[in-house]
Scaffold this active site. Structure first.
Site, PDB file in Angstrom:
ATOM      1  N   ASN A 186       0.550   5.175  -4.485  1.00  0.00           N
ATOM      2  CA  ASN A 186       1.138   5.087  -5.825  1.00  0.00           C
ATOM      3  C   ASN A 186       0.075   4.390  -6.684  1.00  0.00           C
ATOM      4  O   ASN A 186      -0.090   3.169  -6.605  1.00  0.00           O
ATOM      5  CB  ASN A 186       2.432   4.277  -5.728  1.00  0.00           C
ATOM      6  CG  ASN A 186       3.199   4.249  -7.031  1.00  0.00           C
ATOM      7  OD1 ASN A 186       2.626   4.460  -8.093  1.00  0.00           O
ATOM      8  ND2 ASN A 186       4.486   3.948  -6.946  1.00  0.00           N
ATOM      9  N   LYS A 207      -0.756   0.589  -5.575  1.00  0.00           N
ATOM     10  CA  LYS A 207       0.385  -0.345  -5.526  1.00  0.00           C
ATOM     11  C   LYS A 207       0.430  -1.112  -4.206  1.00  0.00           C
ATOM     12  O   LYS A 207       0.444  -0.506  -3.125  1.00  0.00           O
ATOM     13  CB  LYS A 207       1.675   0.448  -5.735  1.00  0.00           C
ATOM     14  CG  LYS A 207       2.944  -0.367  -5.857  1.00  0.00           C
ATOM     15  CD  LYS A 207       4.101   0.577  -6.231  1.00  0.00           C
ATOM     16  CE  LYS A 207       5.412  -0.136  -6.450  1.00  0.00           C
ATOM     17  NZ  LYS A 207       6.476   0.818  -6.867  1.00  0.00           N
ATOM     18  N   CYS A 240       5.024  -1.694 -11.079  1.00  0.00           N
ATOM     19  CA  CYS A 240       6.474  -1.822 -10.917  1.00  0.00           C
ATOM     20  C   CYS A 240       6.905  -3.009 -10.055  1.00  0.00           C
ATOM     21  O   CYS A 240       6.936  -4.126 -10.506  1.00  0.00           O
ATOM     22  CB  CYS A 240       7.071  -0.519 -10.410  1.00  0.00           C
ATOM     23  SG  CYS A 240       8.857  -0.509 -10.645  1.00  0.00           S
TER      24      CYS A 240
HETATM   25  N1  CDV Z   1       9.365   1.710  -8.674  1.00  0.00           N
HETATM   26  C1  CDV Z   1       9.718   0.491  -8.225  1.00  0.00           C
HETATM   27  O1  CDV Z   1       8.914  -0.227  -7.640  1.00  0.00           O
HETATM   28  N2  CDV Z   1      11.005   0.124  -8.417  1.00  0.00           N
HETATM   29  C2  CDV Z   1      11.526  -1.087  -7.892  1.00  0.00           C
HETATM   30  C3  CDV Z   1      12.925  -0.858  -7.410  1.00  0.00           C
HETATM   31  C4  CDV Z   1      13.126  -1.475  -6.060  1.00  0.00           C
HETATM   32  C5  CDV Z   1      14.001  -1.319  -8.271  1.00  0.00           C
HETATM   33  C6  CDV Z   1      11.428  -2.250  -8.876  1.00  0.00           C
HETATM   34  O2  CDV Z   1      11.129  -3.359  -8.411  1.00  0.00           O
HETATM   35  O3  CDV Z   1      11.664  -2.089 -10.077  1.00  0.00           O
END
Ligand code: CDV
Length: 309
Positions: free
Chosen positions: A113, A130, A174
Site C-alpha cells: 500500500n 505503509k 491511514c
Molecule cells: N485504511 C486504513 O488503514 N483504515 C484504518 C481502519 C482500521 C479503520 C484506519 O486506521 O483508519
C-alpha cells in the site's frame, strides 16, 4: 537566527479529498477526477497536492477475493502506469508536485500500500510503503464488510524524510496516523511536513462503540502528532459512501501549533488549501519540543516493574 532574517519558506499545500470510487468506475475516469482536483488546487496557488490512500480504485480490501488475477487487477505494476501518466504530465506542465496513494505490485510480485511523492518539476522524490497494516488476513463472515489489508498487502519496513518542497517532508498512510511512533520517528528526523492519505470506514466492526468517535479520533491523533513534533500535518480522505460503506471525510491541514487551519466541508471531491510556513516548525522544535535539550531517551526504555514493589 531571528525568524525574520531567515528566508521565507511558505509552501501552499492542497489536500485533494476524493469522494467515493465505485468498483465499476474505470481508472481513467478516476485519473480525470484527480487531474480536475489538481487543476483546481493549482488555480488556488497550490504547489503541492496531497491525494488520499489507494486513490485510483475503490477500497478493495472490503471484499474477500480469492482469484489472484482479480486481486492483482487493483494493483499498478509501474508508476506512472500508462493510465496514470496524464496526471504526471499535467502536474509537471503546471509545476505542481503531488503525493498519490496506490496499490503497488513490484516486478518480483510483492504487494504494498504505497504512496509516491513527485516534485514540482516532475521528478520522483520517493516512495513510502505503509508500515502499520490494519485489519485481518482471513474472511470474517460476521463483519458487515471486510478489512483485508493484511491479506493483500505486505508491510513496509521504513519511514523516510526527503529534502523537497523547500523543507524536510515525509509520508504516512491511514492507520499509521493513529500511532505516536509515526510522528515521533519523523519528528526525530526533523520532518516539517507530514502527508497522510486515508480510507476510514466509520463503522469499526471489532468495537462499534468507536463509530461515533471516528472524526474525533481522526483529528485527535493528527493534531497531537503535529503539535508534539512541531510539524505540519496534511490528512486527506477518500470519504463518502463507497459500495455501501460510509467512510470518514474531514480532510484537514494542521499547523505545528496543533490548530486545524483548513478542513473539508463535504464528503465529495473537494480541495482545501493552506499556506504552510515551514519556518513555523522551529517555533516548536526549538522551544517546548527541543528534543536535544528536553527529551530523556535514557529513561524511556526502562519502565519500573511495579509488581516488584
Ligand atoms: N485504511 C486504513 O488503514 N483504515 C484504518 C481502519 C482500521 C479503520 C484506519 O486506521 O483508519
Amino acid at each position: 537566527m531571528p525568524a525574520d532574517l531567515e528566508a521565507q519558506r511558505i509552501v501552499k499545500v492542497a489536500g485533494a479529498q476524493l469522494g467515493p470510487i465505485q468498483r465499476n468506475d474505470d481508472r481513467s475516469s478516476v485519473v480525470e477526477r484527480l487531474i480536475a482536483l489538481l487543476r483546481s488546487a493549482h488555480a488556488q496557488g497550490a504547489e503541492l497536492v496531497v491525494f488520499p490512500e489507494l486513490a485510483l480504485t475503490t477500497f478493495f480490501p472490503r471484499w474477500f477475493i480469492e482469484d489472484p488475477e482479480e486481486i492483482d487487477s487493483f494493483f499498478e505494476r509501474s508508476m506512472p502506469s500508462p493510465v496514470v501518466q496524464p496526471l504526471f504530465d499535467v502536474a509537471k506542465s503546471l509545476g505542481v508536485g503531488f503525493a498519490l496513494g496506490y496499490a503497488e505490485m513490484t516486478a518480483d510480485g510483492h504487494h504494498y500500500n504505497t504512496t509516491i511523492l513527485v516534485e514540482r518539476d516532475g521528478s520522483v522524490v520517493g516512495h513510502y510503503r505503509k508500515v502499520h497494516v490494519p485489519g485481518h488476513e482471513e474472511h470474517e463472515p460476521w463483519r458487515p464488510f471486510q478489512h483485508l489489508e493484511r491479506r493483500y498487502f505486505e508491510p513496509g519496513d521504513k519511514f523516510e524524510t526527503w529534502d523537497a518542497f523547500d523543507g524536510l517532508v515525509g509520508l504516512a498512510t491511514c492507520n499509521d496516523r493513529r500511532w505516536p511512533e509515526t510522528y515521533r520517528v519523523h519528528g526525530l528526523a526533523g520532518c516539517e511536513l507530514l502527508m497522510i492519505g486515508y480510507n476510514t470506514p466509520i463503522h469499526y466492526a471489532p468495537d462499534p462503540s468507536q463509530n461515533r468517535l471516528a472524526g474525533f479520533h481522526n483529528s485527535l491523533v493528527m493534531q497531537a502528532g503535529a503539535y508534539q513534533n512541531g510539524m505540519w500535518v496534511v490528512g486527506v480522505a477518500k470519504g463518502g459512501v463507497e459500495e455501501g460503506v460510509d467512510s470518514l471525510a474531514e480532510s484537514c491541514i494542521i499547523a505545528p501549533s496543533g490548530e486545524i487551519v483548513a478542513q473539508a466541508l463535504t464528503t465529495n471531491d473537494e480541495v482545501i488549501v493552506a499556506d504552510c510556513d515551514l519556518n513555523l516548525c522551529a517555533n516548536y522544535k526549538n522551544t517546548l519540543f527541543n528534543f536535544a535539550r528536553y527529551r530523556r531517551p535514557e529513561v524511556y526504555g526502562a519502565i519500573t516493574d511495579s509488581s516488584a514493589r
